[in-house]
Write a protein that holds these residues in place. Structure first.
Motif, short mmCIF file in Angstrom:
data_model
loop_
_atom_site.label_atom_id
_atom_site.label_comp_id
_atom_site.label_asym_id
_atom_site.label_seq_id
_atom_site.Cartn_x
_atom_site.Cartn_y
_atom_site.Cartn_z
N CYS A 371 0.80 -1.22 0.00
CA CYS A 371 0.00 0.00 0.00
C CYS A 371 0.83 1.27 0.00
O CYS A 371 0.28 2.37 0.12
N GLN A 372 2.15 1.15 -0.09
CA GLN A 372 3.07 2.29 -0.14
C GLN A 372 3.01 3.17 1.10
O GLN A 372 3.39 4.35 1.06
N ALA A 373 2.56 2.62 2.23
CA ALA A 373 2.60 3.37 3.49
C ALA A 373 4.04 3.36 4.03
O ALA A 373 4.73 2.35 3.94
N SER A 374 4.44 4.46 4.62
CA SER A 374 5.82 4.61 5.11
C SER A 374 5.83 4.67 6.63
O SER A 374 4.89 5.19 7.25
N PHE A 375 6.90 4.17 7.22
CA PHE A 375 7.01 4.10 8.68
C PHE A 375 8.44 4.47 9.08
O PHE A 375 9.40 4.36 8.29
N THR A 376 8.56 4.86 10.33
CA THR A 376 9.87 5.26 10.86
C THR A 376 10.72 4.06 11.24
O THR A 376 11.92 4.02 10.94
N LEU A 377 10.14 3.06 11.88
CA LEU A 377 10.88 1.91 12.36
C LEU A 377 10.51 0.67 11.57
O LEU A 377 9.38 0.54 11.06
N SER A 378 11.46 -0.27 11.48
CA SER A 378 11.20 -1.52 10.77
C SER A 378 10.21 -2.39 11.53
O SER A 378 9.42 -3.13 10.93
N GLY A 379 10.19 -2.31 12.87
CA GLY A 379 9.22 -3.07 13.66
C GLY A 379 7.80 -2.60 13.42
O GLY A 379 6.86 -3.41 13.42
N THR A 380 7.64 -1.31 13.23
CA THR A 380 6.30 -0.78 12.94
C THR A 380 5.81 -1.26 11.58
O THR A 380 4.63 -1.58 11.39
N LEU A 381 6.71 -1.34 10.59
CA LEU A 381 6.34 -1.87 9.27
C LEU A 381 5.95 -3.34 9.35
O LEU A 381 4.98 -3.78 8.71
N LYS A 382 6.67 -4.11 10.16
CA LYS A 382 6.34 -5.52 10.30
C LYS A 382 4.96 -5.71 10.94
O LYS A 382 4.17 -6.55 10.50
N HIS A 389 -1.79 -6.86 5.83
CA HIS A 389 -1.50 -7.74 4.70
C HIS A 389 -0.96 -9.07 5.22
O HIS A 389 0.24 -9.36 5.07
N PRO A 390 -1.79 -9.89 5.84
CA PRO A 390 -1.27 -11.13 6.47
C PRO A 390 -0.72 -12.12 5.44
O PRO A 390 0.23 -12.84 5.73
N MET A 391 -1.31 -12.20 4.26
CA MET A 391 -0.83 -13.14 3.25
C MET A 391 0.58 -12.77 2.78
O MET A 391 1.46 -13.63 2.64
N TYR A 392 0.80 -11.50 2.55
CA TYR A 392 2.11 -11.04 2.12
C TYR A 392 3.14 -11.19 3.24
O TYR A 392 4.30 -11.56 3.00
N ALA A 393 2.72 -10.93 4.49
CA ALA A 393 3.62 -11.07 5.63
C ALA A 393 4.04 -12.53 5.83
O ALA A 393 5.18 -12.82 6.20
N ALA A 394 3.07 -13.47 5.60
CA ALA A 394 3.40 -14.88 5.77
C ALA A 394 4.45 -15.35 4.75
O ALA A 394 5.36 -16.13 5.07
N GLU A 395 4.36 -14.85 3.52
CA GLU A 395 5.37 -15.18 2.51
C GLU A 395 6.71 -14.50 2.80
O GLU A 395 7.77 -15.07 2.55
#
Length: 398
Positions: A371-382, A389-395
């Motif tokens: 969705c092209q959303a941006s975040f400050t920390l990598s943990g927040t993106l995860k 997007h659970p399907m994309y996260a699982a892959e």
């Protein structure tokens, strides 16, 4: 020449190559209410470092026998004895508490010297007459005229000898002062002309690195980046930061000696294994791979042999490097030296403070590919990927 194989049935002493059931060099043992680590004793007393070998021979070849242990204890005790005696001697010496026997002084006897009085003129004449008679006697023994036809008149006349008493009374003529030698004055060498400094030419394509050099509360010089306001203790570290972060100049990669591909030094071992079949340095006990051979020995000493120079006393944890040990000690303190100037929050760790400043500067480097959303920390993106997007996260995190 036929090669010989060395078959080790039991443990091997690394000090005398004896075989048997021996003690591990890195394992602490108690002797007379004192903990001993034989590898540390060898390093501190004899300055000998015995590293363990990787693989299956790591455990059975890293031992020491009882005879070598006894000799090592004697060496350590003797070194401690010498150090204690030397320290005590120097302490007494600087306190002027050590005295030695003073040598007996010998008194020299004075010799009386009698000065003879000057003889009269008659006495001097008598002495001269006797000397003349002695000279005549000498000429008589010499045989008169020589065969060469030279008479006594042709011989050089010797001056009459003076007695010791007359030599003392008559003062010696003072030697005439010699004229000082003429010294030619050498001309001083011409002074070299100072070369005027040439004005430095500015190279094209380079720009000055903006920084501010100040002093902190401890009177030590620090360098502040004018772009991101980061503080550095060394100018070299600041220059590396500015070139890598703000100018985008990363360290140059080197070519592979086989396929000429640009590979960084940290990925060179993995590239050689994947592309050319040359195995990377790995631990023989657990199979973990490393970028450099030196990291294998550090890993085996810390993980498999239990050796570590850095141990936290409150929680009894060991660390492989001083950097990790100092970072861990911050947990046991309440000091928060990193303070935000935009809000009242304070932080213990510098990395946490950097991530916090990204929020104030609205810097969001982590972008969602869906969705092209941006975040400050990598943990927040995860967390966003798992929730939205659970399907994309699982892959992605499978």
């Amino acid at each position: 020449m036929a090669t010989k194989t060395w078959k080790i049935e039991k443990d091997l002493c690394r000090c005398c190559h004896g075989e048997g059931a021996f003690n591990n060099l890195a394992e602490p043992r108690t002797f007379l209410d004192k903990v001993e680590v034989y590898s540390d004793m060898l390093r501190e007393c004899l300055d000998i470092d015995i590293p363990p070998v990787p693989g299956e021979l790591c455990a059975i070849t890293y031992t020491i026998c009882n005879a070598c242990i006894a000799r090592l204890r004697d060496a350590c005790n003797f070194k401690k004895q010498v150090q204690d005696c030397e320290q005590r001697f120097m302490t007494l010496y600087y306190k002027n508490a050590i005295q030695g026997l003073k040598p007996a002084t010998k008194v020299k006897e004075e010799i009386e010297v009698s000065i003879e009085h000057a003889q009269s003129d008659t006495d001097a004449d008598i002495v001269l007459k006797k000397e003349d008679e002695d000279d005549d006697d000498d000429n008589h023994f010499l045989g008169g005229d020589d065969d060469d036809g030279m008479s006594d008149d042709d011989l050089p006349i010797k001056p009459p000898k003076q007695s010791v008493s007359t030599m003392k009374t008559r003062p010696k003529p003072k030697p005439k002062p010699k004229a000082p030698p003429v010294v030619k004055k050498l001309k001083p060498p011409p002074k070299p002309k100072k070369a005027e400094p040439k004005p430095a030419k500015e190279k094209k394509g380079k720009r000055a690195i903006p920084s501010t050099s100040t002093f902190n509360d401890a009177d030590t010089q620090i360098y502040i980046c004018d772009v991101c306001k980061r503080v550095f203790r060394k100018r070299k570290c600041f220059q590396q930061h500015f070139k890598a972060v703000h100018m985008g100049k990363r360290p140059q990669s080197k070519r592979c000696r086989i396929c000429k591909i640009q590979v960084s030094k940290y990925k060179r071992a993995y590239h050689m294994e994947e592309s050319h079949g040359i195995p990377a340095p790995s631990c023989g006990a657990c199979g973990k791979k490393f970028a450099f051979p030196g990291e294998v020995l550090e890993h085996q000493k810390f993980v498999h042999m239990g050796e570590s120079e850095y141990r936290c006393e409150p929680c009894d944890l060991k660390f492989s490097s001083r950097r990790n040990y100092n970072r861990h000690l911050i947990k046991h303190t309440d000091v928060r030296k990193h303070k935000c100037q935009l809000c009242p929050r304070t932080f213990k760790y510098r990395g946490t403070f950097r991530n916090h400043m990204l929020i104030h500067n609205n810097i969001r480097p982590h972008v969602c590919n869906v969705c092209q959303a941006s975040f400050t920390l990598s943990g927040t993106l995860k967390g966003h990927l798992i929730a939205k997007h659970p399907m994309y996260a699982a892959e992605l995190y499978a």
